[in-house]
Enzyme design. Sequence first.
Site, PDB file in Angstrom:
ATOM      1  N   GLU A  28      51.947  49.063  50.114  1.00 56.96           N
ATOM      2  CA  GLU A  28      51.207  47.868  49.739  1.00 56.96           C
ATOM      3  C   GLU A  28      51.564  46.724  50.692  1.00 56.96           C
ATOM      4  O   GLU A  28      52.551  46.011  50.471  1.00 56.96           O
ATOM      5  CB  GLU A  28      51.551  47.455  48.307  1.00 56.96           C
ATOM      6  CG  GLU A  28      51.177  48.493  47.271  1.00 56.96           C
ATOM      7  CD  GLU A  28      50.913  47.850  45.918  1.00 56.96           C
ATOM      8  OE1 GLU A  28      49.824  48.096  45.369  1.00 56.96           O
ATOM      9  OE2 GLU A  28      51.763  47.089  45.434  1.00 56.96           O
ATOM     10  N   GLY A  44      45.930  41.189  46.263  1.00 55.77           N
ATOM     11  CA  GLY A  44      45.262  40.103  45.549  1.00 55.77           C
ATOM     12  C   GLY A  44      44.552  39.109  46.455  1.00 55.77           C
ATOM     13  O   GLY A  44      44.185  38.017  46.024  1.00 55.77           O
ATOM     14  N   GLY A  69      45.355  46.834  41.569  1.00 55.26           N
ATOM     15  CA  GLY A  69      45.694  45.686  40.731  1.00 55.26           C
ATOM     16  C   GLY A  69      44.456  45.123  40.055  1.00 55.26           C
ATOM     17  O   GLY A  69      43.985  45.652  39.045  1.00 55.26           O
ATOM     18  N   GLY A  70      43.913  44.060  40.621  1.00 53.39           N
ATOM     19  CA  GLY A  70      42.788  43.337  40.007  1.00 53.39           C
ATOM     20  C   GLY A  70      41.646  44.237  39.547  1.00 53.39           C
ATOM     21  O   GLY A  70      41.127  44.073  38.435  1.00 53.39           O
ATOM     22  N   SER A  84      44.074  45.052  47.311  1.00 56.92           N
ATOM     23  CA  SER A  84      42.644  44.733  47.304  1.00 56.92           C
ATOM     24  C   SER A  84      41.745  45.977  47.364  1.00 56.92           C
ATOM     25  O   SER A  84      40.690  45.971  47.996  1.00 56.92           O
ATOM     26  CB  SER A  84      42.290  43.753  48.426  1.00 56.92           C
ATOM     27  OG  SER A  84      42.977  42.520  48.239  1.00 56.92           O
ATOM     28  N   HIS A  95      57.792  46.493  43.245  1.00 54.12           N
ATOM     29  CA  HIS A  95      56.541  45.814  43.610  1.00 54.12           C
ATOM     30  C   HIS A  95      56.859  44.521  44.354  1.00 54.12           C
ATOM     31  O   HIS A  95      57.836  43.852  44.041  1.00 54.12           O
ATOM     32  CB  HIS A  95      55.722  45.527  42.340  1.00 54.12           C
ATOM     33  CG  HIS A  95      54.332  45.074  42.673  1.00 54.12           C
ATOM     34  ND1 HIS A  95      54.062  43.779  43.029  1.00 54.12           N
ATOM     35  CD2 HIS A  95      53.161  45.745  42.731  1.00 54.12           C
ATOM     36  CE1 HIS A  95      52.756  43.680  43.300  1.00 54.12           C
ATOM     37  NE2 HIS A  95      52.193  44.858  43.119  1.00 54.12           N
ATOM     38  N   TRP A 154      48.196  46.583  35.810  1.00 51.87           N
ATOM     39  CA  TRP A 154      47.556  45.454  35.118  1.00 51.87           C
ATOM     40  C   TRP A 154      48.320  44.143  35.312  1.00 51.87           C
ATOM     41  O   TRP A 154      47.831  43.094  34.924  1.00 51.87           O
ATOM     42  CB  TRP A 154      47.446  45.751  33.630  1.00 51.87           C
ATOM     43  CG  TRP A 154      46.419  46.788  33.289  1.00 51.87           C
ATOM     44  CD1 TRP A 154      45.733  47.606  34.161  1.00 51.87           C
ATOM     45  CD2 TRP A 154      45.941  47.125  31.976  1.00 51.87           C
ATOM     46  NE1 TRP A 154      44.872  48.426  33.471  1.00 51.87           N
ATOM     47  CE2 TRP A 154      44.982  48.143  32.122  1.00 51.87           C
ATOM     48  CE3 TRP A 154      46.244  46.674  30.692  1.00 51.87           C
ATOM     49  CZ2 TRP A 154      44.310  48.707  31.035  1.00 51.87           C
ATOM     50  CZ3 TRP A 154      45.583  47.241  29.609  1.00 51.87           C
ATOM     51  CH2 TRP A 154      44.626  48.233  29.772  1.00 51.87           C
TER      52      TRP A 154
END
Length: 252
Positions: A166, A172, A234-235, A213, A94, A10
């Site tokens: 990642e 993102g 994520g998003g 993404s 991260h 989050w």
Amino acid sequence: MRTPLVAGNWKMNKTAAQARQLVQEMLPGLQAVTTVERVICPPFPAIWAVSELLQGTGIGLGAQNLYWEASGAFTGEVSPGMVKEFCQYVILGHSERRAYFGETDVTVNRKVKAALANELIPIVCVGETLTENEAGQTAAVIERQLRLGLQELSPEQGQKLVIAYEPVWAIGTGRAASGTGANAVVADCIRPTLASLFGEAVAQSIRILYGGSVTAANAAEFFSQPEIDGALVGGASLKPAEFVPITQAAAR
Ligand code: PGA
């Protein structure tokens, strides 16, 4: 067989009250997907509230960071023991922490060791920037991140890890890697490096996630790859209509 794992990162989103509401919206859908390990990683102030809602649901809770010391004068930091009281997982290394908060392979290594010592499952993030990618340095960068970040771990400790590939340029940006491209990085670089650190059998047992993404629309492309065992989202993890279908795609 590696059990698929889908974790929602989050990031710095949702107050405790908003987190409670979001979990309540997602919970029935997430609970229906029983063959996938599902994990939610809210910001620290929401962890307690979310942990109460996740009690007995089978859905795991993770933190997004920790500090390696057990306690003391480290203003603003959170210890592994504090995380362990509520969480089973912790995201470490991260790319946002590496880029904005000075995290290095050395500090990632300290955090991984502290997490394991506290029986937390580290989700260790690795990945190359756009510049590194375009310079053909992807494999070298990831191998360095793994060798230094996982330094001095035993095969028994290695077995407990989850790795997230990642690519920084995919995070993102709406520009995800291709399924085959991400699979190739895992097959040609990440798993072989894990094998050289921990042995082939342990490397084969470690879950390697893709992140960057991931959406409900592209998730299946990643999960159909033989070397990709789930996703760090994520998003899309902030949207029940995205996150729940992503977990469903991992079950297929
Ligand atoms: P994203 O983030 O899904 O929003 O690209 C992934 C991550 O940073 O873990």
